[in-house]
Design an enzyme around this catalytic site. Structure first.
Site, PDB file in Angstrom:
ATOM      1  N   LYS A   9       0.829  -1.197   0.000  1.00 15.18           N
ATOM      2  CA  LYS A   9       0.000   0.000   0.000  1.00 15.18           C
ATOM      3  C   LYS A   9       0.873   1.261   0.000  1.00 15.18           C
ATOM      4  O   LYS A   9       1.947   1.284   0.590  1.00 15.18           O
ATOM      5  CB  LYS A   9      -0.890  -0.007   1.246  1.00 15.18           C
ATOM      6  CG  LYS A   9      -1.861   1.165   1.344  1.00 15.18           C
ATOM      7  CD  LYS A   9      -2.634   1.108   2.641  1.00 15.18           C
ATOM      8  CE  LYS A   9      -3.594   2.291   2.740  1.00 15.18           C
ATOM      9  NZ  LYS A   9      -2.869   3.595   2.736  1.00 15.18           N
ATOM     10  N   LYS A  14       7.514   1.191   1.497  1.00 10.14           N
ATOM     11  CA  LYS A  14       8.007   0.301   0.444  1.00 10.14           C
ATOM     12  C   LYS A  14       9.293   0.809  -0.202  1.00 10.14           C
ATOM     13  O   LYS A  14      10.281   0.076  -0.315  1.00 10.14           O
ATOM     14  CB  LYS A  14       6.887   0.151  -0.586  1.00 10.14           C
ATOM     15  CG  LYS A  14       7.090  -0.819  -1.688  1.00 10.14           C
ATOM     16  CD  LYS A  14       5.812  -1.056  -2.464  1.00 10.14           C
ATOM     17  CE  LYS A  14       4.856   0.113  -2.564  1.00 10.14           C
ATOM     18  NZ  LYS A  14       5.366   1.376  -3.069  1.00 10.14           N
ATOM     19  N   LYS A  40       4.656   8.696  -8.696  1.00  4.36           N
ATOM     20  CA  LYS A  40       5.348   9.764  -7.954  1.00  4.36           C
ATOM     21  C   LYS A  40       6.825   9.850  -8.329  1.00  4.36           C
ATOM     22  O   LYS A  40       7.460  10.867  -8.114  1.00  4.36           O
ATOM     23  CB  LYS A  40       5.225   9.544  -6.447  1.00  4.36           C
ATOM     24  CG  LYS A  40       3.820   9.613  -5.887  1.00  4.36           C
ATOM     25  CD  LYS A  40       3.822   9.804  -4.391  1.00  4.36           C
ATOM     26  CE  LYS A  40       4.647   8.803  -3.628  1.00  4.36           C
ATOM     27  NZ  LYS A  40       4.200   7.404  -3.752  1.00  4.36           N
ATOM     28  N   ASP A 127      -1.846  -0.480  -4.148  1.00  5.61           N
ATOM     29  CA  ASP A 127      -3.251  -0.273  -3.809  1.00  5.61           C
ATOM     30  C   ASP A 127      -4.158  -0.885  -4.876  1.00  5.61           C
ATOM     31  O   ASP A 127      -5.268  -1.339  -4.590  1.00  5.61           O
ATOM     32  CB  ASP A 127      -3.551   1.227  -3.680  1.00  5.61           C
ATOM     33  CG  ASP A 127      -2.788   1.860  -2.521  1.00  5.61           C
ATOM     34  OD1 ASP A 127      -1.600   2.143  -2.723  1.00  5.61           O
ATOM     35  OD2 ASP A 127      -3.362   2.023  -1.445  1.00  5.61           O
TER      36      ASP A 127
END
Length: 251
Positions: A9, A14, A40, A127
């Site tokens: 998630k 991560k 991102k 996600d």
């Protein structure tokens, strides 16, 4: 060549974990390529002391076929090869398409032949596991998927969805589920909840990372823990996890 995809998630730690693992393996003498598969495009930022990279998607968009491998692959801490897939502007286009374009472009340009990595690690937003986000699981890319979670309900829900995707794809020769990594948030009954998740998905918890201020301190310095605090207990936890992942992948 060992090929690993790490899912989890958003916000679960991560990229921090992946960057520290890449640093450990590189210090062990392995050639490592880290590929950020998140719109991102900040997966490799700690390996590059806060310096952001041009993404593969942006380079392909502006330079088309003229883009060179040296523009897409940059060196980070301890020589880790860094790549960022990138994504579209918010609200415009499919984020997953950036991952597909990046991985296909790297393959077409002969990145793996040129840099000859011993380990390729994909850092993937987990996600949603559909479209381009499932690309690193596919045949020819990752061989193993590892899932990072805490004991928080949303993180566990995302981890279960990722495991389900791996299970659904197994008949196509996609990546296997290598195990669960517990990144502690110190919530109530955290270990029990994550162990229960592992049992539910027929997997196991292969490593645990403590919630440590050193992680945030290293990030303030724009470094991995392995660079900022190489002799710390937290660095040892990353080393133990890195060795356990290699053990699973090399069996």
């Amino acid at each position: 060549m060992i090929k690993i995809a790490v899912y989890g998630k958003g916000g679960i730690g991560k990229s921090t974990t992946v960057s520290n693992l890449a640093a450990v393996w590189s210090r062990m003498g392995r050639r490592v390529m880290q590929i950020g598969c998140d719109p991102k495009a900040d997966s490799t930022i700690l390996l590059r002391h806060g310096e952001k990279m041009d993404t593969v998607l942006d380079l392909v968009r502006t330079k088309k076929e003229a883009v060179a491998l040296s523009e897409m692959v940059k060196s980070g801490f301890w020589g880790v090869y860094c790549v960022e897939a990138g994504g579209p502007s918010p609200g415009l286009g499919c984020a997953g398409r950036g991952i597909i374009t990046a991985l296909e472009t790297l393959k077409e340009k002969g990145a793996y032949e040129k840099y000859r990595p011993d380990i390729v690690i994909y850092d993937v937003l987990g996600d949603v596991v559909c479209g381009g986000f499932s690309m690193p699981m596919r045949r020819g890319y990752a061989d193993y998927v590892f899932v990072i979670t805490s004991g928080e309900n949303m993180a566990i829900h995302a981890a279960a969805n990722i495991a389900m995707a791996v299970e659904n794809f197994k008949d196509r020769g996609y990546a296997k589920l290598g195990g669960i990594i517990l990144n502690r948030r110190n919530v109530k009954n955290e270990e029990e909840k994550v162990q229960e998740l592992a049992r539910d998905i027929n997997s196991k918890v292969i490593g645990t990372l403590s919630r440590s201020n050193l992680v945030m301190d290293a990030e303030e310095e724009k470094k991995t823990v392995m660079e900022a605090f190489p002799d710390s207990d937290m660095a040892k936890e990353y080393e133990i996890l890195a060795r356990e992942i290699l053990k699973i992948c090399e069996e």
